[in-house]
Design a protein around this motif. Structure first.
Motif, PDB file in Angstrom:
ATOM      1  N   PHE A   1      -5.642 -20.346 -19.287  1.00 48.27           N
ATOM      2  CA  PHE A   1      -5.451 -19.117 -18.525  1.00 48.27           C
ATOM      3  C   PHE A   1      -6.684 -18.929 -17.641  1.00 48.27           C
ATOM      4  N   ILE A   2      -6.439 -18.700 -16.357  1.00 51.47           N
ATOM      5  CA  ILE A   2      -7.550 -18.454 -15.415  1.00 51.47           C
ATOM      6  C   ILE A   2      -7.684 -16.935 -15.249  1.00 51.47           C
TER       7      ILE A   2
ATOM      8  N   GLN B   1      -8.845 -22.688  -5.495  1.00 53.71           N
ATOM      9  CA  GLN B   1      -9.516 -23.938  -5.866  1.00 53.71           C
ATOM     10  C   GLN B   1      -9.380 -24.193  -7.377  1.00 53.71           C
ATOM     11  N   THR B   2      -9.569 -23.138  -8.166  1.00 54.21           N
ATOM     12  CA  THR B   2      -9.469 -23.303  -9.626  1.00 54.21           C
ATOM     13  C   THR B   2      -8.030 -23.636 -10.029  1.00 54.21           C
TER      14      THR B   2
ATOM     15  N   GLU C   1       1.875 -17.913  -1.310  1.00 60.46           N
ATOM     16  CA  GLU C   1       2.262 -18.732  -0.153  1.00 60.46           C
ATOM     17  C   GLU C   1       1.846 -20.188  -0.342  1.00 60.46           C
ATOM     18  N   GLN C   2       0.617 -20.346  -0.856  1.00 58.59           N
ATOM     19  CA  GLN C   2       0.088 -21.708  -1.051  1.00 58.59           C
ATOM     20  C   GLN C   2       0.749 -22.432  -2.224  1.00 58.59           C
TER      21      GLN C   2
ATOM     22  N   THR D   1     -16.675 -12.055 -11.858  1.00 57.42           N
ATOM     23  CA  THR D   1     -16.283 -10.921 -11.006  1.00 57.42           C
ATOM     24  C   THR D   1     -16.476 -11.292  -9.537  1.00 57.42           C
ATOM     25  N   ASN D   2     -15.920 -10.440  -8.656  1.00 60.27           N
ATOM     26  CA  ASN D   2     -16.070 -10.619  -7.205  1.00 60.27           C
ATOM     27  C   ASN D   2     -15.543 -11.991  -6.768  1.00 60.27           C
ATOM     28  N   ILE D   3     -14.334 -12.315  -7.189  1.00 56.10           N
ATOM     29  CA  ILE D   3     -13.783 -13.649  -6.970  1.00 56.10           C
ATOM     30  C   ILE D   3     -12.904 -13.683  -5.710  1.00 56.10           C
ATOM     31  N   THR D   4     -13.217 -14.587  -4.835  1.00 55.45           N
ATOM     32  CA  THR D   4     -12.460 -14.708  -3.583  1.00 55.45           C
ATOM     33  C   THR D   4     -11.116 -15.409  -3.844  1.00 55.45           C
ATOM     34  N   THR D   5     -10.204 -15.224  -2.901  1.00 57.53           N
ATOM     35  CA  THR D   5      -8.913 -15.909  -2.987  1.00 57.53           C
ATOM     36  C   THR D   5      -9.127 -17.420  -3.021  1.00 57.53           C
ATOM     37  N   GLU D   6     -10.082 -17.886  -2.227  1.00 56.10           N
ATOM     38  CA  GLU D   6     -10.363 -19.327  -2.158  1.00 56.10           C
ATOM     39  C   GLU D   6     -10.794 -19.865  -3.519  1.00 56.10           C
ATOM     40  N   LYS D   7     -11.578 -19.086  -4.226  1.00 55.75           N
ATOM     41  CA  LYS D   7     -12.050 -19.534  -5.548  1.00 55.75           C
ATOM     42  C   LYS D   7     -10.876 -19.596  -6.536  1.00 55.75           C
ATOM     43  N   PHE D   8     -10.002 -18.577  -6.482  1.00 53.00           N
ATOM     44  CA  PHE D   8      -8.805 -18.612  -7.343  1.00 53.00           C
ATOM     45  C   PHE D   8      -7.973 -19.855  -6.997  1.00 53.00           C
TER      46      PHE D   8
END
Lengths: 237, 219
Positions: free
Chosen positions: B105-106, B147-148, B179-180, B138-145
């Motif tokens: 789970f992320i 990528q993970t 979307e991705q 915390t403070n996690i960008t969409t890109e980080k989500f």
């Protein structure tokens, strides 16, 4: 007390009357059901917090600032606060407003994270809860101080209302802090209007001779899991 | 052997870590989950059996009590800590593939938001129930989500937001990730978040308590 001038105070932990029973209730235990081992942790963490935390609180009583209100907003010196109808209705008959803020410092977020990172989640929760309750107590301390003063003058106060609650968008915090000195109570805002330290509060109270102080209108608000909620979700439905 | 499994379950449910633990008062001086897990391993009991018949039974019991309102968040934390202590003893077996985690789970708090208490409570409950949690912080960008997720395809994501302003970032993250990765499962939570908001932004679920999330994951 001078009006239209901001005041801030360093508060002493002991004058806020934070007890282990308040923390026990806040973390979920009904009266008398808390295990002794959890009480021990609460007592230990209260003692630590007492030594290390820094509590600040302050306010600005607006008197000569132009003020007007309608059912879902108020305007202060030309800046309109879109509070929504719930708070708007509570500010009815206000002659002006008091802006306030308080902070318990960053001790709680730092120490809570440390404990969670070490696998001590209960300690982390208790530290976080002590911070939350303490800053609310600091808010109550301001309210009582102001209430004592204004009551002597025959003037009533509303409850405290904060951006982020009762449908008032937290983004309005920028406007609120624009009336206060920079770094007021050592609080700063991020670009998402989050207060740093996290254990900080801000808000508004209305005052006036014909103001009514009523219960928090929780049954009118859709924030089902608000920690300030005084009614159950069942009652709302 | 059934007594051993029952003792494991009791120790987890009540949060009795080892013989020196003061909690709970009624088990003072008695062995805890550490001693019973060691005993089970010494008896060459299969690790999955230790989990299924002992440890997870204890977690299920505390979860049921929580659902009925007779146990509270701190009780879950106490049980989870005991479970984590047992898991440390079982780790070599997981590493060798002799036991399996339930899933991954992320989890993270969305961009612009530094609150983490709710996220940490969910993490603790998931780990206590046998999940591996990838905690992004915390403070996690969409890109980080994103990528993970790419590195862990098929793993559900839990997003937390505590402010109405950062709920907007949650909405953007959910939309972009969907979307991705159309198959992605995203659960959302946080004090101002509601089921209606979850539905509006196209998330896959909103659960106000950790056990409602766990129940949903196990369906």
């Amino acid at each position: 007390m001078d009006f239209d001038k901001s005041y801030s105070f360093n508060l002493c932990f002991d004058e806020l009357n934070l007890t282990k029973d308040i923390i026990a209730e806040s973390i979920g235990y009904p009266n008398g059901t808390i295990p002794h081992s959890v009480i021990d942790i609460i007592e230990h963490q209260i003692l630590k917090a007492k030594s290390f935390c820094s509590i600040k609180a302050g306010y600005l009583v607006c008197m000569n600032y132009t003020f007007s209100y309608s059912k879902d907003k108020f305007t202060l010196n030309g800046k309109t606060f879109n509070t929504g109808k719930i708070i708007g209705s509570q500010l009815k008959n206000s002659e002006n407003v008091i802006l306030f803020a308080a902070s318990a410092g960053n001790y709680f977020e730092v120490e809570s994270k440390k404990e969670f990172d070490c696998g001590n989640s209960l300690e982390g929760l208790i530290i976080d809860t002590i911070g939350s309750e303490l800053v609310e107590k600091a808010g109550a301390w301001i309210e009582q101080k102001l209430r004592d003063f204004f009551t002597n003058e025959g003037i009533n106060l509303t409850n405290r209302y904060s951006p982020g609650y009762c449908d008032w968008n937290v983004e309005e915090q920028f406007k609120l802090f624009s009336f206060l000195p920079n770094n007021f109570c050592e609080i700063s805002l991020t670009e998402t209007a989050m207060m740093i330290p996290l254990k900080s509060i801000s808000g508004v109270m209305g005052y006036g001779k014909n103001v009514k102080n009523t219960e928090y209108p929780c049954n009118a608000c859709g924030m089902e899991y608000c920690y300030k909620r005084k009614v159950t979700s069942k009652e709302i439905k | 052997m059934n007594d051993l499994f029952e003792n494991l379950a009791i120790c987890i449910e009540k949060g009795k870590i080892d013989i020196n633990s003061k909690h709970p008062a009624e088990l003072t001086g008695q062995p805890g989950v550490v001693e019973y897990t060691k005993l089970a391993l010494e008896q060459n009991i299969n690790v999955n059996t230790i989990l299924q018949k002992g440890l997870i039974v204890g977690m299920q019991r505390i979860g049921e009590r929580f659902s009925k309102g007779t146990a509270y968040i701190p009780d879950l934390m106490i049980s989870s800590k005991a479970m984590n202590e047992a898991s440390k003893l079982l780790k070599p077996y997981f590493d060798r593939g002799e036991a399996q985690i339930k899933g991954k789970f992320i989890i993270g708090t969305v961009q612009g938001d530094h609150h983490d208490i709710g996220k940490n409570i969910i993490k603790m409950a998931l780990e206590g129930n046998g999940y591996q949690v990838i905690d992004l912080g915390t403070n996690i960008t969409t890109e980080k989500f994103a990528q993970t997720y790419k590195e862990n395809i098929g793993t559900p994501i839990g997003m937390s937001a505590l402010l109405t302003t950062t709920m907007q970032n949650m909405e953007k993250s959910v939309k972009t990730l969907k979307e991705q990765f159309p198959e992605i499962k995203i659960f959302v939570g946080g004090a101002p978040v509601t089921e209606a908001f979850s539905n509006k932004i196209g998330a896959d679920g909103y659960y106000p308590s950790p056990y409602e999330l766990i129940n949903a994951m196990e369906k």
